[in-house]
Design an enzyme around this catalytic site. Structure first.
Site, PDB file in Angstrom:
ATOM      1  N   ARG A 203       0.836  -1.213   0.000  1.00 15.05           N
ATOM      2  CA  ARG A 203       0.000   0.000   0.000  1.00 15.05           C
ATOM      3  C   ARG A 203       0.871   1.263   0.000  1.00 15.05           C
ATOM      4  O   ARG A 203       0.543   2.252  -0.667  1.00 15.05           O
ATOM      5  CB  ARG A 203      -0.930  -0.009   1.216  1.00 15.05           C
ATOM      6  CG  ARG A 203      -1.939   1.120   1.185  1.00 15.05           C
ATOM      7  CD  ARG A 203      -3.047   0.922   2.203  1.00 15.05           C
ATOM      8  NE  ARG A 203      -4.082   1.929   2.055  1.00 15.05           N
ATOM      9  CZ  ARG A 203      -4.482   2.752   3.023  1.00 15.05           C
ATOM     10  NH1 ARG A 203      -3.929   2.676   4.227  1.00 15.05           N
ATOM     11  NH2 ARG A 203      -5.430   3.642   2.800  1.00 15.05           N
TER      12      ARG A 203
ATOM     13  N   HIS B 234       0.613   4.318  -2.626  1.00 14.21           N
ATOM     14  CA  HIS B 234       0.388   5.705  -2.196  1.00 14.21           C
ATOM     15  C   HIS B 234       1.587   6.601  -2.518  1.00 14.21           C
ATOM     16  O   HIS B 234       1.437   7.819  -2.617  1.00 14.21           O
ATOM     17  CB  HIS B 234       0.055   5.753  -0.701  1.00 14.21           C
ATOM     18  CG  HIS B 234      -1.355   5.341  -0.406  1.00 14.21           C
ATOM     19  ND1 HIS B 234      -2.026   5.699   0.731  1.00 14.21           N
ATOM     20  CD2 HIS B 234      -2.244   4.603  -1.126  1.00 14.21           C
ATOM     21  CE1 HIS B 234      -3.256   5.199   0.719  1.00 14.21           C
ATOM     22  NE2 HIS B 234      -3.411   4.512  -0.393  1.00 14.21           N
TER      23      HIS B 234
ATOM     24  N   ASN C 277      -3.788   8.690   4.364  1.00 12.59           N
ATOM     25  CA  ASN C 277      -2.651   8.066   5.046  1.00 12.59           C
ATOM     26  C   ASN C 277      -2.701   8.186   6.561  1.00 12.59           C
ATOM     27  O   ASN C 277      -2.186   7.318   7.275  1.00 12.59           O
ATOM     28  CB  ASN C 277      -1.330   8.700   4.570  1.00 12.59           C
ATOM     29  CG  ASN C 277      -1.048   8.409   3.106  1.00 12.59           C
ATOM     30  OD1 ASN C 277      -1.429   7.355   2.590  1.00 12.59           O
ATOM     31  ND2 ASN C 277      -0.394   9.349   2.433  1.00 12.59           N
TER      32      ASN C 277
ATOM     33  N   HIS D 263      -6.037  -6.026  -2.526  1.00  9.64           N
ATOM     34  CA  HIS D 263      -6.908  -6.182  -1.353  1.00  9.64           C
ATOM     35  C   HIS D 263      -7.193  -7.658  -1.069  1.00  9.64           C
ATOM     36  O   HIS D 263      -8.120  -7.975  -0.348  1.00  9.64           O
ATOM     37  CB  HIS D 263      -8.202  -5.390  -1.536  1.00  9.64           C
ATOM     38  CG  HIS D 263      -7.998  -3.900  -1.490  1.00  9.64           C
ATOM     39  ND1 HIS D 263      -9.008  -2.997  -1.754  1.00  9.64           N
ATOM     40  CD2 HIS D 263      -6.897  -3.152  -1.200  1.00  9.64           C
ATOM     41  CE1 HIS D 263      -8.538  -1.758  -1.640  1.00  9.64           C
ATOM     42  NE2 HIS D 263      -7.259  -1.825  -1.309  1.00  9.64           N
TER      43      HIS D 263
HETATM   44  C1  HEM Z   1      -9.015   1.344  -6.205  1.00 10.77           C
HETATM   45  C2  HEM Z   1      -8.882   2.247  -5.303  1.00 10.77           C
HETATM   46  C3  HEM Z   1      -8.471   1.953  -3.894  1.00 10.77           C
HETATM   47  C4  HEM Z   1      -9.083   2.397  -2.779  1.00 10.77           C
HETATM   48  C5  HEM Z   1     -10.302   3.293  -2.693  1.00 10.77           C
HETATM   49  C6  HEM Z   1      -8.369   1.848  -1.652  1.00 10.77           C
HETATM   50  C7  HEM Z   1      -8.673   2.095  -0.333  1.00 10.77           C
HETATM   51  C8  HEM Z   1      -8.146   1.415   0.733  1.00 10.77           C
HETATM   52  C9  HEM Z   1      -8.586   1.562   2.094  1.00 10.77           C
HETATM   53  C10 HEM Z   1      -9.666   2.510   2.568  1.00 10.77           C
HETATM   54  C11 HEM Z   1      -7.859   0.693   2.848  1.00 10.77           C
HETATM   55  C12 HEM Z   1      -7.986   0.478   4.362  1.00 10.77           C
HETATM   56  C13 HEM Z   1      -7.338   1.621   5.080  1.00 10.77           C
HETATM   57  C14 HEM Z   1      -7.747   1.679   6.539  1.00 10.77           C
HETATM   58  O1  HEM Z   1      -8.900   1.412   6.861  1.00 10.77           O
HETATM   59  O2  HEM Z   1      -6.877   2.043   7.370  1.00 10.77           O
HETATM   60  C15 HEM Z   1      -6.952   0.018   1.972  1.00 10.77           C
HETATM   61  C16 HEM Z   1      -6.051  -0.942   2.363  1.00 10.77           C
HETATM   62  C17 HEM Z   1      -5.138  -1.522   1.523  1.00 10.77           C
HETATM   63  N1  HEM Z   1      -4.923  -1.176   0.201  1.00 10.77           N
HETATM   64 FE1  HEM Z   1      -6.144  -0.100  -0.964  1.00 10.77          FE
HETATM   65  N2  HEM Z   1      -7.350   1.078  -2.101  1.00 10.77           N
HETATM   66  C18 HEM Z   1      -7.353   1.121  -3.467  1.00 10.77           C
HETATM   67  C19 HEM Z   1      -6.431   0.523  -4.300  1.00 10.77           C
HETATM   68  C20 HEM Z   1      -5.312  -0.136  -3.877  1.00 10.77           C
HETATM   69  C21 HEM Z   1      -4.190  -0.489  -4.706  1.00 10.77           C
HETATM   70  C22 HEM Z   1      -4.062  -0.111  -6.180  1.00 10.77           C
HETATM   71  C23 HEM Z   1      -3.309  -1.148  -3.918  1.00 10.77           C
HETATM   72  C24 HEM Z   1      -1.959  -1.712  -4.263  1.00 10.77           C
HETATM   73  C25 HEM Z   1      -1.600  -2.100  -5.470  1.00 10.77           C
HETATM   74  C26 HEM Z   1      -3.882  -1.223  -2.608  1.00 10.77           C
HETATM   75  C27 HEM Z   1      -3.332  -1.885  -1.530  1.00 10.77           C
HETATM   76  C28 HEM Z   1      -3.907  -1.958  -0.269  1.00 10.77           C
HETATM   77  C29 HEM Z   1      -3.473  -2.860   0.768  1.00 10.77           C
HETATM   78  C30 HEM Z   1      -2.411  -3.946   0.609  1.00 10.77           C
HETATM   79  C31 HEM Z   1      -4.231  -2.573   1.903  1.00 10.77           C
HETATM   80  C32 HEM Z   1      -4.101  -3.199   3.295  1.00 10.77           C
HETATM   81  C33 HEM Z   1      -3.055  -2.423   4.063  1.00 10.77           C
HETATM   82  C34 HEM Z   1      -2.889  -2.836   5.520  1.00 10.77           C
HETATM   83  O3  HEM Z   1      -3.246  -3.930   5.916  1.00 10.77           O
HETATM   84  O4  HEM Z   1      -2.355  -1.990   6.263  1.00 10.77           O
HETATM   85  N3  HEM Z   1      -5.080  -0.577  -2.604  1.00 10.77           N
HETATM   86  N4  HEM Z   1      -7.139   0.474   0.692  1.00 10.77           N
END
Ligand code: HEM
Ligand SMILES: *[C@@H]1O[C@H](CO)[C@@H](O)[C@H](O)[C@H]1NC(C)=O
Ligand SMILES: *[C@@H]1O[C@H](CO)[C@@H](O)[C@H](O)[C@H]1NC(C)=O
Ligand SMILES: *[C@@H]1O[C@H](CO)[C@@H](O)[C@H](O)[C@H]1NC(C)=O
Length: 324
Positions: A59, A63, A91, A190
């Site tokens: 992530r 970002h 973030n 995800h």
């Molecule tokens: C399509 C649009 C996307 C949105 C709206 C989005 C949004 C989010 C949100 C809201 C979270 C949880 C954050 C929290 O509650 O603290 C999250 C977690 C995560 N996102 Fe996305 N995301 C997107 C695309 C991506 C992409 C492109 C990647 C990587 C290639 C990615 C990788 C991750 C990962 C691995 C997590 C888990 C992180 C953790 O466990 O700390 N996301 N994302």
């Protein structure tokens, strides 16, 4: 060709390939041949304390790349002239793994000081994390350099939020040169990691201010999530982004979407927005893990290529948290 002229040709090739703005898989092969081994060793140690570390680092790379390109800007702390991206909405209290990035940097400075950029650490750590989670492996294009600035405003405007429409998310990806296939493939990240209740709980109770839950969520899944995230409960409680295999990197994310078990609104929209071109792509990846893996690799390389600093631009930070 004589041996000396081969050496000269090879040196010229390296100089040219490092100055024309292209990343290369072999960038550190003479300057830091063990870079991957060093990163992997730190990640294997870190994972023993935190199963989620790989997801956190993937992530961070995303970002980083979406804000002024893959230049390590997300890693900078507040300082004179630096408004940290860490404090931007997407973030703040959410992006994590910075301490492990620092551990990797320290280990690399010990073996090849001043050579490996923080931006490349994020790219390499992402590949290694995905591979360690059971996902594909690939050769990571390298040679990014680190920014001397951060862009908090850009982090607030360019990163997608979990309650955005598919149209908005699609245009944020398109602005970075990423198409619908990239959006669906990269959303497959995800397949591991966690999200806070605040990132999805309106879907459980009051979706889009309708007073009703999101109709595109399986009711049994919703009941389970309501136990994790009761109304008025702790907004920071975590839920698995992929309920069926929370820590593994596989294509379950897509089969979940096919069964209305996507956690974020933006996840489920990829499958539930009628007429969207993303629906067929979700089905393709849900039906074939290898098609997902191939597409994910291609899209990660594409995302990793967003406006890198190369040649003499930027710097190689000694400490990922501050400019030199
Ligand atoms: C399509 C649009 C996307 C949105 C709206 C989005 C949004 C989010 C949100 C809201 C979270 C949880 C954050 C929290 O509650 O603290 C999250 C977690 C995560 N996102 Fe996305 N995301 C997107 C695309 C991506 C992409 C492109 C990647 C990587 C290639 C990615 C990788 C991750 C990962 C691995 C997590 C888990 C992180 C953790 O466990 O700390 N996301 N994302
Ligand atoms: C790379 O690692 C190997 C084995 O761990 C070690 O023998 C070698 O000295 C290292 N090379 C460099 C340049 O650090
Ligand atoms: C980040 O979160 C903290 C704690 O929730 C909050 O106090 C702070 O105001 C937030 N920072 C920004 C820039 O919104
Ligand atoms: C989508 O983008 C438009 C234009 O930037 C904005 O006004 C709107 O609030 C966004 N919609 C959502 C759901 O974020």
């Amino acid at each position: 060709m004589s041996v000396p002229s081969l050496v000269v040709a090879a040196a010229l090739f390296m100089i040219v390939s490092q100055c024309n703005g292209q990343l290369t898989n072999t960038f550190y092969s003479t300057s830091c041949p063990n870079v991957s081994i060093v990163v992997r060793n730190i990640l294997e140690q870190a994972q023993q304390n935190d199963v989620r570390i790989g997801a956190k680092l993937v992530r961070l790379h995303f970002h980083d790349c979406f804000v002024d390109g893959c230049d390590g800007s997300i890693l900078l702390d507040n300082a004179d002239g630096i408004q940290s991206e860490k404090d931007a909405g997407p973030n703040n209290n959410s992006a994590d793994g910075f301490d492990v990035v620092d551990d990797i940097k320290t280990a690399l400075e010990n073996v090849c000081p001043g050579v490996v950029s923080c931006a490349d650490i994020l790219a390499l750590a992402s590949q290694i994390s995905v591979t360690m989670g059971g996902g594909p492996s690939w050769e990571v294009p390298l040679g990014r350099r680190d920014s001397r600035t951060a862009n908090q405003v850009g982090a607030n405007s360019d990163l997608p939020g979990p309650f955005e429409s598919l149209g908005n998310v699609t245009s944020k990806f398109r602005n970075k040169g990423l198409d619908s296939t990239d959006l669906v493939a990269l959303s497959g990240a995800h397949t591991f990691g966690r999200a806070k209740c605040s990132s999805f709980s309106p879907r459980l109770y009051n979706f889009g201010d309708t007073g009703n839950p999101d109709p595109n969520m399986d009711s049994a899944y919703r009941d389970t999530l309501r136990q994790t995230c009761p109304q008025g409960g702790n907004a920071d409680t975590l839920a698995n982004l992929d309920p069926s295999s929370p820590n593994g990197f596989d294509n379950d994310y897509f089969t979940n979407l096919q069964n209305n078990r996507g956690l974020l609104q933006t996840d489920q929209e990829l499958f539930s927005t009628s007429g969207a071109d993303t629906v067929a792509i979700v089905n393709r990846f849900g039906n074939s893990q290898s098609e997902f893996f191939d597409a994910f690799v291609q899209s990660m390389i594409k995302m990793g290529n967003i406006s890198p600093l190369t040649g003499n631009s930027g710097e190689i930070r000694a400490d990922c948290k501050r400019v030199n």
